[in-house]
Write an enzyme that holds these catalytic residues in place. Structure first.
Site, PDB file in Angstrom:
ATOM      1  N   ASP A   8       0.872  -1.167   0.000  1.00  0.00           N
ATOM      2  CA  ASP A   8       0.000   0.000   0.000  1.00  0.00           C
ATOM      3  C   ASP A   8       0.915   1.226   0.000  1.00  0.00           C
ATOM      4  OD1 ASP A   8      -2.446   1.506   0.307  1.00  0.00           O
ATOM      5  OD2 ASP A   8      -1.880   1.782   2.406  1.00  0.00           O
ATOM      6  N   ASP A  10      -0.214   5.047   0.931  1.00  0.00           N
ATOM      7  CA  ASP A  10      -0.469   6.085   1.932  1.00  0.00           C
ATOM      8  C   ASP A  10      -0.448   5.519   3.345  1.00  0.00           C
ATOM      9  OD1 ASP A  10      -0.849   8.098  -0.062  1.00  0.00           O
ATOM     10  OD2 ASP A  10      -2.801   7.195  -0.489  1.00  0.00           O
TER      11      ASP A  10
END
Length: 226
Positions: A8, A10
């Site tokens: 991922d 953020d």
């Protein structure tokens, strides 16, 4: 056999939310109406953190904001955004983690709910070739229309996009000896649940509780750096 490492973006490889910060940046430089956009952006961000966000509604809000500018103007804004916001948030710990997998010759990809316009230059800055992201729709002149192309890359959508991307290469997840996924959010439990090595990275409280209940390892990537 090769391994695969998925990340991922953020609050995982970045200590910030690039999507939220992009909106704040546009407000700060006066490109968009601060009160109207900022209030709506904050509402969506709160929904995301709570796990109640409608990804299509949010993405078309975000992409609709981009559609009011020419592509050249957007590129100029993004270059400034990288310099002022993203580059200071590219921390050694993220590069070190990526390097561990690069040195093992793992297949590496970032898979993010944030749209490709915002995240492509960030993935490049991190040295990651493969990016699975929400896809904006462009018109024939290369300008954004404000619409989303395909399904969002969030929640179970990340699983859908991953399978489709691997299938394009004639592969499936089970072909890899080990599959890693690093994420901070409970929104990514669908993908975390199908890899052999889920790692709750800088986890929020909901993911931390799930990770502890399922015996998943946790990683505080930026504990010493941010």
């Amino acid at each position: 056999m090769q391994n695969i490492a998925l990340f991922d973006l953020d609050h995982t490889l970045l200590p910030i939310d690039s999507d939220y910060e992009w909106g704040q940046f546009l407000c700060r430089i006066g490109a968009i109406d601060t009160d109207k956009f900022g209030r709506r952006n904050a509402e969506f961000f709160a929904q995301y953190q709570a796990g109640t966000l409608d990804p299509v509604e949010y993405l078309e809000f975000a992409l609709g904001t981009l559609a009011q500018f020419s592509r050249q103007q957007l590129n100029d804004y993004h270059a400034q955004f990288m310099q002022e916001v993203i580059n200071p948030a590219l921390l050694p710990a993220a590069f070190d983690l990526l390097k561990q997998h690069q040195e093992q010759n793992d297949l590496i990809a970032i898979i993010t709910a944030t749209n490709r316009f915002v995240t492509q230059p960030i993935a490049q800055a991190l040295g990651v070739e493969h990016l699975l992201a929400a896809e904006p729709h462009f018109d024939e002149q290369g300008n954004l229309t404000g619409k989303l192309r395909g399904v969002p890359t969030s929640g179970p959508g990340k699983v859908t996009h991953l399978h489709a991307w691997l299938a394009q290469q004639g592969k499936q997840l089970s072909d890899f000896t080990k599959s890693y996924f690093y994420s901070d959010s409970q929104n990514d439990i669908p993908l975390l649940s199908i890899v052999t090595h889920p790692i709750a990275t800088n986890p929020n409280q909901l993911l931390l509780a799930h990770a502890q209940a399922n015996g998943w390892p946790t990683l505080q990537l930026f504990a010493q750096q941010h």
